[in-house]
Design a protein around this motif. Structure first.
Motif, PDB file in Angstrom:
ATOM      1  N   TYR A 155      40.470  37.701  27.378  1.00 45.72           N
ATOM      2  CA  TYR A 155      41.642  38.501  27.731  1.00 45.72           C
ATOM      3  C   TYR A 155      42.734  38.292  26.682  1.00 45.72           C
ATOM      4  CZ  TYR A 155      39.364  38.998  32.253  1.00 45.72           C
ATOM      5  OH  TYR A 155      38.459  39.283  33.256  1.00 45.72           O
ATOM      6  N   GLU A 206      37.196  28.267  34.895  1.00 48.76           N
ATOM      7  CA  GLU A 206      36.392  29.307  35.536  1.00 48.76           C
ATOM      8  C   GLU A 206      37.186  29.991  36.664  1.00 48.76           C
ATOM      9  OE1 GLU A 206      34.044  26.763  33.189  1.00 48.76           O
ATOM     10  OE2 GLU A 206      35.351  26.243  34.890  1.00 48.76           O
ATOM     11  N   GLU A 207      37.912  29.199  37.449  1.00 45.44           N
ATOM     12  CA  GLU A 207      38.716  29.786  38.520  1.00 45.44           C
ATOM     13  C   GLU A 207      39.819  30.663  37.931  1.00 45.44           C
ATOM     14  OE1 GLU A 207      40.285  27.127  41.412  1.00 45.44           O
ATOM     15  OE2 GLU A 207      38.390  26.054  41.690  1.00 45.44           O
ATOM     16  N   VAL A 263      39.753  32.313  35.054  1.00 46.50           N
ATOM     17  CA  VAL A 263      39.170  33.538  34.520  1.00 46.50           C
ATOM     18  C   VAL A 263      38.819  34.501  35.658  1.00 46.50           C
ATOM     19  CG1 VAL A 263      37.194  34.505  33.283  1.00 46.50           C
ATOM     20  CG2 VAL A 263      38.333  32.452  32.417  1.00 46.50           C
ATOM     21  N   ASP A 264      38.310  33.980  36.752  1.00 47.88           N
ATOM     22  CA  ASP A 264      38.014  34.837  37.906  1.00 47.88           C
ATOM     23  C   ASP A 264      39.282  35.511  38.405  1.00 47.88           C
ATOM     24  OD1 ASP A 264      35.345  34.208  37.825  1.00 47.88           O
ATOM     25  OD2 ASP A 264      35.438  32.685  39.411  1.00 47.88           O
ATOM     26  N   GLN A 265      40.381  34.740  38.480  1.00 43.93           N
ATOM     27  CA  GLN A 265      41.634  35.310  38.960  1.00 43.93           C
ATOM     28  C   GLN A 265      42.186  36.333  37.966  1.00 43.93           C
ATOM     29  OE1 GLN A 265      43.353  34.782  42.050  1.00 43.93           O
ATOM     30  NE2 GLN A 265      44.231  36.657  41.172  1.00 43.93           N
ATOM     31  N   ALA A 311      40.476  38.276  36.093  1.00 44.92           N
ATOM     32  CA  ALA A 311      39.707  39.508  36.286  1.00 44.92           C
ATOM     33  C   ALA A 311      40.257  40.308  37.472  1.00 44.92           C
ATOM     34  CB  ALA A 311      38.238  39.177  36.498  1.00 44.92           C
ATOM     35  N   GLN A 312      40.600  39.603  38.552  1.00 46.05           N
ATOM     36  CA  GLN A 312      41.177  40.281  39.711  1.00 46.05           C
ATOM     37  C   GLN A 312      42.548  40.873  39.370  1.00 46.05           C
ATOM     38  OE1 GLN A 312      40.979  37.943  43.420  1.00 46.05           O
ATOM     39  NE2 GLN A 312      39.468  36.632  42.406  1.00 46.05           N
ATOM     40  N   ASP A 313      43.346  40.126  38.600  1.00 49.49           N
ATOM     41  CA  ASP A 313      44.670  40.622  38.203  1.00 49.49           C
ATOM     42  C   ASP A 313      44.549  41.908  37.386  1.00 49.49           C
ATOM     43  OD1 ASP A 313      45.784  38.386  39.414  1.00 49.49           O
ATOM     44  OD2 ASP A 313      45.917  37.255  37.527  1.00 49.49           O
ATOM     45  N   GLU A 360      42.076  44.089  37.428  1.00 50.40           N
ATOM     46  CA  GLU A 360      41.622  45.187  38.273  1.00 50.40           C
ATOM     47  C   GLU A 360      42.757  45.721  39.134  1.00 50.40           C
ATOM     48  OE1 GLU A 360      38.809  46.916  38.137  1.00 50.40           O
ATOM     49  OE2 GLU A 360      38.507  45.659  36.353  1.00 50.40           O
TER      50      GLU A 360
END
Length: 329
Positions: free
Chosen positions: A209, A299-300, A302-304, A306-308, A310
């Motif tokens: 990102y 990892e947590e 990066v997951d968040q 991705a949600q941000d 979207e």
């Protein structure tokens, strides 16, 4: 809109003019109401609408340690003032020497002799001249003496349930809380932060990102958090694509990586090809997605992220925010 920074810049035939005085920090809806009224009066008169404003803000000169953070830097203030239809701005350097100007000397020198004021538009709480000794009664008396009318505006308020006077102070309170949506209702537009893109840690790129990191910024930076908004490339050629881009914006210190420097970083979803280094950009903050958080692992995080991203796509899918009912808009 012309911008004069010295009395020598002002054309000799500038009058008759309709003039107002103020700091206009944020150029919010209250300001826009005043400016719309004076522009209309100037058009009816066949003269020019001119705003007299100051840089730096007087409180930054008199009380630098406690002066409020400004909502807009000079570039954005002038840009926003131009949007109101003003013909010109007289931008005066505010110094301690200038602050010693008496109310009568200020009116005579700047409003009457320089600008040829036929009408001066002010609020009931107007203050001007040395030690703020000039007030509405002073302005009215000087108007009678120098031959200009004084147009008095009442305070502009919001509607229920927030029937508070529109003010820069109110906007600062909302931005301090991260409430950019409510701030936009008073401003009549999304709040903006301006800066030049600089090199950062490249951590965002490593995580997939990449971000545009703003260096020294102008415009109040709101509470730490993640926001959805738009980024305008100030000097991008008109008509070419990528001049106005959707962004997910992170404001804070990157606590997951034990950061200490507060930063403004903007990610353009699905774009890794943009080279924005050394470009001046304006970031408009439309929605606050969440506060800044410390994650237990990369990892947590990066997951968040991705949600941000979207959520940013979804919130901005209809295009830039247009606020209806802004006075003077």
């Amino acid at each position: 809109m012309e911008c004069w920074t010295d009395l020598d810049d002002v054309p000799r035939d500038v009058g008759p003019s309709v003039v107002t005085i103020g700091n206009f920090d944020g150029v919010h809806r209250g300001h826009r109401s005043v400016l719309a009224r004076m522009v209309a009066a100037a058009r009816a008169l066949g003269g020019r609408a001119v705003a007299v404003t100051f840089d730096p803000h007087p409180l930054q000169v008199h009380r630098p340690d406690t002066a409020p953070e400004l909502l807009t830097g000079v570039a954005d203030r002038l840009e926003l003032l131009a949007e109101t239809g003003l013909d010109a701005v007289l931008l005066l350097e505010y110094t301690l020497e200038f602050a010693r100007t008496t109310p009568e000397d200020f009116v005579r020198r700047y409003l009457v002799e320089a600008l040829g004021a036929a009408r001066v538009v002010v609020g009931r709480d107007v203050r001007f001249g040395r030690d703020n000794t000039g007030d509405l009664a002073t302005m009215a008396e000087l108007g009678r003496r120098h031959g200009f009318e004084v147009d008095v505006l009442e305070d502009i308020h919001g509607t229920a349930p927030a029937e508070r006077r529109w003010s820069s102070t109110w906007v600062r309170e909302l931005l301090t809380a991260g409430n950019v949506e409510a701030a936009a209702q008073i401003l009549g537009r999304p709040h903006r932060v301006r800066g030049v893109v600089v090199h950062g840690d490249a951590r965002g790129r490593e995580l997939g990102y990449p971000t545009a990191n703003l260096g020294r910024t102008s415009g109040m930076v709101p509470a730490d958090g993640v926001y959805a908004g738009w980024m305008r490339r100030v000097h991008h050629p008109a008509g070419l694509p990528d001049g106005y881009l959707p962004v997910a914006v992170s404001i804070g210190t990157n606590p997951t990586f034990d950061g200490v420097e507060r930063r403004v970083e903007a990610h353009v979803p699905s774009r890794t090809d943009l080279d924005l280094y050394d470009e001046e950009v304006v970031v408009e903050l439309v929605h606050r997605l969440r506060p800044t958080l410390r994650f237990a692992s990369v990892e947590e995080l990066v997951d968040q992220m991705a949600q941000d991203v979207e959520r940013t796509r979804a919130l901005l899918a209809d295009g830039p925010l247009v606020l209806r009912g802004a006075a003077g808009a």
